[in-house]
Design a protein around this motif. Sequence first.
Motif, short mmCIF file in Angstrom:
data_model
loop_
_atom_site.label_atom_id
_atom_site.label_comp_id
_atom_site.label_asym_id
_atom_site.label_seq_id
_atom_site.Cartn_x
_atom_site.Cartn_y
_atom_site.Cartn_z
N ILE A 1 35.58 30.76 0.48
CA ILE A 1 36.82 31.54 0.43
C ILE A 1 37.21 31.83 -1.01
O ILE A 1 37.72 32.90 -1.32
CB ILE A 1 37.95 30.77 1.14
N SER A 2 36.97 30.86 -1.89
CA SER A 2 37.25 31.09 -3.29
C SER A 2 36.27 30.30 -4.15
O SER A 2 35.70 29.32 -3.68
CB SER A 2 38.70 30.69 -3.64
N SER A 3 36.07 30.75 -5.35
CA SER A 3 35.17 30.08 -6.27
C SER A 3 35.96 29.62 -7.50
O SER A 3 37.11 30.05 -7.71
CB SER A 3 34.05 31.04 -6.71
N PRO A 4 35.38 28.75 -8.35
CA PRO A 4 36.15 28.23 -9.50
C PRO A 4 36.73 29.31 -10.41
O PRO A 4 37.80 29.14 -10.96
CB PRO A 4 35.11 27.38 -10.24
N LYS A 5 36.03 30.44 -10.53
CA LYS A 5 36.52 31.48 -11.46
C LYS A 5 37.84 32.08 -11.01
O LYS A 5 38.59 32.63 -11.82
CB LYS A 5 35.46 32.57 -11.61
N HIS A 6 38.13 31.95 -9.69
CA HIS A 6 39.40 32.52 -9.20
C HIS A 6 40.59 31.64 -9.57
O HIS A 6 41.74 32.03 -9.36
CB HIS A 6 39.34 32.68 -7.69
N HIS A 7 40.31 30.40 -10.06
CA HIS A 7 41.39 29.48 -10.39
C HIS A 7 41.56 29.28 -11.89
O HIS A 7 42.30 28.42 -12.31
CB HIS A 7 41.13 28.13 -9.71
N GLU A 8 40.80 30.01 -12.68
CA GLU A 8 40.88 29.86 -14.14
C GLU A 8 42.12 30.54 -14.69
O GLU A 8 42.61 31.51 -14.14
CB GLU A 8 39.61 30.44 -14.79
#
Length: 441
Positions: free
Chosen positions: A434-441
Amino acid sequence: MSKKFRLFASPKERLLEALHPFRKRYHHEFWALRDVSFEVKRGESIGILGRNGSGKSTLLQIICAVMQATSGEVQVNGRVSALLELGAGFNPEFTGRDNIILNGAIMGFSRKEMLRRLPEIEAFADIGEFFDQPVKTYSSGMFARVAFASAIHVDPDVLVVDEILGVGDAKFQEKCYSRIRAMRNKGTCILFVSHSTEAIQRNCNTALLLDSGKIVARDSVDAVIAAYHDLLYGSGLTGECETTVMPTEQKIAVCSNESNQISKIEFQEFLEGGSNGPVYKKFQYYNSHERRLGNREAEIVDFLVTIDGYADFNVLSGNEEIKIYLKVRFTREIGRPELGWAIVSPEGIVITGSNTAMSEIPLPEARPGETWVYAVSMQPALCGGDYFINFGIGEIINGTWTFLDNRRAAAHLSVAHRGKSTGFFDLSFKCEVISSPKHHE
């Protein structure tokens, strides 16, 4: 070992017998147990089944030395910890903590030792501040938690459990059953009484069946449960029954919308009766160690199992259509026959199953001398492993299912292990990011 009770019609007659100068008898005798004898080894878990009044609780009380046998003796090697009827052994005026310390003293532990064990017992019971409240304020579930926690933390060699876990919630029951299995693996002997056959199947190696104070069966768990079900729902007439198909009027009733067409076999032989006996004996899926229950007023004289239309099959992939044909001969009029089926594990645990009463599928009335053929189809998507099929014909009398002919583990299915899933059913699923780490940077 036997246990006899004296029953009086009233307290007055008990007093009259005690005071009568010529010892006139006012009571009648009731034998709760009669010539009961069995041995349980270290690390064995034995389930005890029986109808109400069969003598189960009396047996456990004698084993725990709460009651004395009228004749015979009980030899117990080791410390016994018991969970008998709700409230047994606890003072309602004492707190849970005080009762546990008192119970430990009875078991031979010092106060210092019990205080050392108390934190672990309190954590297992998990009833919060009620642990330091009088037991008389507890609900039945809270009492079961404290009683079980107390019983398992005194290092018993023999643990006796009599139905008490049935009052706990599902989460706590699973916690208790997990601990029971761990204790059994460490060598603790378990005596387990329950009306829940599933609980017996999950927690016991063997089982025995009591009826009218006598042991009527001592065998594998699945075999004893079959005998228990026959006592509850059948006629008590168990055992093998060899039959041949008689030339009677034959009718077809199909419990699905599928076609009756079967490839690779001569279906007419099944319908008319094979010259060499029942057709099912020709196929490798037949289990000659099946168990049969019922009075045979309706009898499954032949059956056929097909996989995707083939009766001659070997290892399954697990996704095939399973179809069961049952040929039933009736010897008396049955206004509404009920047909049932189940897929079970090798231990006898029902994985899935149903019947025409539950599914509200009305079957036609059957008359004496008629032979009907029924067909049931399903596509269960099984995981790899071994499975057995139960099926039977019965009727509902006064709201209770009654076995006419119940065939257990009659057919064996072997499903190939594909490594895609585990358990009983191969359920398809999806997993997506659903989401990857880059979406939380």
